[in-house]
Write an enzyme that holds these catalytic residues in place. Structure first.
Site, short mmCIF file in Angstrom:
data_model
loop_
_atom_site.label_atom_id
_atom_site.label_comp_id
_atom_site.label_asym_id
_atom_site.label_seq_id
_atom_site.Cartn_x
_atom_site.Cartn_y
_atom_site.Cartn_z
N CYS A 1 -2.92 8.74 5.82
CA CYS A 1 -1.66 8.80 6.58
C CYS A 1 -1.94 9.07 8.06
CB CYS A 1 -0.74 9.90 6.04
SG CYS A 1 -0.27 9.68 4.33
N CYS B 1 0.82 -1.21 0.00
CA CYS B 1 0.00 0.00 0.00
C CYS B 1 0.86 1.27 0.00
CB CYS B 1 -0.92 0.02 1.21
SG CYS B 1 -1.97 -1.42 1.31
#
Lengths: 128, 404
Positions: free
Chosen positions: A107, A37
């Site tokens: 994030c 990812c």
């Protein structure tokens, strides 16, 4: 893509990069994300077992600038907090502090997950 | 040495000053419409356009009448694929291509599939090479077109165009090549290579943006196309629209200059490419070259820096203009489909950087780039949990990752 100044600051001068001894019973390690990812965060905490205070935190991150900044900020924030206080840190606070754009919200989610994973690892091991 | 350093010549190139100079009169003085048959303004530029057409044709082994001007390679690819598909649909509806073509080829193919055409995407190996035997075996009675690129824009791998042309000619199937990255960089001769349709665009070889061409063979065999744009019937009905005269003049001049110095430039760029790779390899471990080691565009180097994410790496070298196959550089969240098709793992696809060298790239710049890349990779590996794990002897494939 334009980065916010705070992301650039953390990227250029990341806080608390490094590793703690994961076998020490007073540490907890969270490893979240996946290489496929494009983001992997390792966040570690060192806890004072008498006060439940997080006395030290370290990270290592494979990921974009925003991922590095999110984890750097996370280590700064957890230091000095009790583990219960650290548990309540929300990804949205990280988004706000770093002015992350929508495509980078994952994030901040990862950083929150990393904090929770590190605390849960500490709890598991200190109880065990 | 001037900063930032431009190393993205596979994306676009600056226009050569000599090209700009050649174009200038056609903006203000000779501004006529090449389709104006009634006065000297028109005749004058019609002649200029025909000369440019002839020159461009000759530089790829074709005749001037076989050049159809377009807005660029995307339009040329669309015109070739959609135009052939429509015109020859009674003959057949099968097209052969590859999964690492540019989107300007893949997307029209996919659009045709929705309309009932059948597309075969050939396999590619780890270097991005097709298997000629598979190509030959895939050609059927109803195959009307094979579309395979000259050189790959991301990984630089060259297709064996001559061999492909031999196969398609023997089988009586049309061959289109997207030569966007090849024209002006590697020798191309449509006659010798049995190419029937070829896409190109000027801005990849120091010409202006917004002007390209499709070569359409006129004999042995004569290729027919249905237009995708309708209007004044320009370009023998294949592409309506007023001709971009300054662009066409610039295109011809740019191609002439590029072909003139092609051999020496290819040698120089191959040297720079190797120098950069050698430097990186001498200081860093876990470096992987993407694309074919030798059969590649002279100016393209694509490298994955293991355990370092591409976007963070680009951020660390912000005085270098390079490109990354990392998903994070685009909004797609998917890493490069080209690297995926090669079987490059997503982790390494996220770690890839494309260096595109060109006419104005110097040895000094390459050494500076190598130094900056090495420093940035080392710094990021210091903070990479993956690099730490690998150095501790952990096999990353055995780790239970939490996807998100």
């Amino acid at each position: 893509m334009a980065y916010s100044e705070k992301v650039i600051d953390h990227y250029n001068d990341p806080k608390n990069v490094g590793s703690l001894d994961k076998n020490d019973e007073n540490t907890g390690t969270g490893l979240v994300g996946a290489p496929e990812c494009g983001d992997v965060m390792k966040l570690q905490i060192q806890v004072n077992p008498d006060t439940n205070e997080i006395v030290d935190a370290k990270f290592k991150t494979f990921g974009c600038g925003s991922a590095i900044a999110s984890s750097s900020l996370a280590t700064e924030w957890v230091k000095g907090k009790s583990i219960d206080e650290a548990m309540s840190i929300k990804n949205t606070e990280i988004v706000e502090e770093l002015s992350l754009p929508p495509v980078k919200i994952h994030c901040s989610v990862l950083a929150e997950d990393a904090i929770k994973a590190a605390i849960s690892d500490y709890r598991k091991r200190s109880e065990g | 040495m001037k900063l930032p350093i431009y190393l993205d010549y596979n994306a676009t190139t600056p226009v050569d000053p000599k090209v700009v100079e050649a174009m200038m009169p056609y903006f203000t003085e000779s501004f006529g419409n090449a389709a104006s048959r009634n006065h000297s303004f028109g005749w004058q530029v019609e002649k200029v356009v025909d000369d440019a057409r002839e020159l461009i044709g000759n530089l790829i082994g074709a005749g001037g009448k076989e050049i159809v001007f377009t807005s660029g390679a995307t339009e040329s690819d669309n015109l070739a694929i959609l135009g052939v598909a429509e015109f020859y649909k009674k003959k057949g509806t099968h097209i052969i291509s590859s999964p690492i073509e540019h989107k300007a080829v893949i997307d029209p193919c996919n659009a045709l599939e929705q309309k009932g055409y059948e597309i075969t995407f050939l396999d590619v190996d780890k270097h991005g090479c097709i298997d000629l035997k598979q190509l030959e075996d895939s050609i059927r009675e109803d195959t009307i077109l094979v579309s395979l690129m000259a050189g790959n824009n991301e990984i630089g791998t060259l297709n064996p165009i001559r061999e492909i042309g031999q196969i398609t000619r023997n089988k009586g199937v049309l061959f289109h090549t997207d030569a966007t990255q090849g024209v002006g960089k590697i020798p191309i001769d449509v006659e010798e290579m049995n190419i029937d349709l070829l896409s190109m665009t000027a801005h990849k070889f120091y010409g202006p943006k917004g002007i390209g061409a499709l070569y359409v063979r006129r004999k042995k065999p004569r290729v027919r196309l249905s237009p995708i744009m309708f209007g004044g019937g320009h370009e023998r009905g294949m592409r309506s629209g007023t001709l971009n005269v300054p662009g066409i003049v610039g295109f011809a001049k740019a191609l002439e200059l590029s072909v003139e110095e092609m051999a020496s430039e290819a040698e120089r760029l191959t040297g720079l490419r190797q120098r950069l790779l050698d430097r990186l390899n001498s200081e860093l471990d876990y470096i992987f070259l993407n694309g074919h080691p030798t059969d590649r565009l002279p100016n393209n180097l694509n490298v994955s820096f293991g355990y370092v994410e591409g976007e963070s790496l680009m951020m660390g070298v912000n005085e270098l203009a390079v490109s990354s196959g990392s998903a994070c550089t685009s909004a797609s969240l998917e890493p490069s489909y080209v690297l995926r098709a090669l079987g490059v793992g997503d982790d390494l696809a996220h770690s890839s950087i494309r260096f595109g060298m060109g006419r104005f790239t110097t040895v000094e710049e390459i050494d500076y780039v190598a130094e900056k890349m090495i420093a940035a990779v080392k710094r990021l590996r210091e903070m990479s949990p993956l690099y730490e794990m690998v150095k501790d002897g952990v096999d990353l494939s055995t780790v239970q990752w939490t996807s998100h």
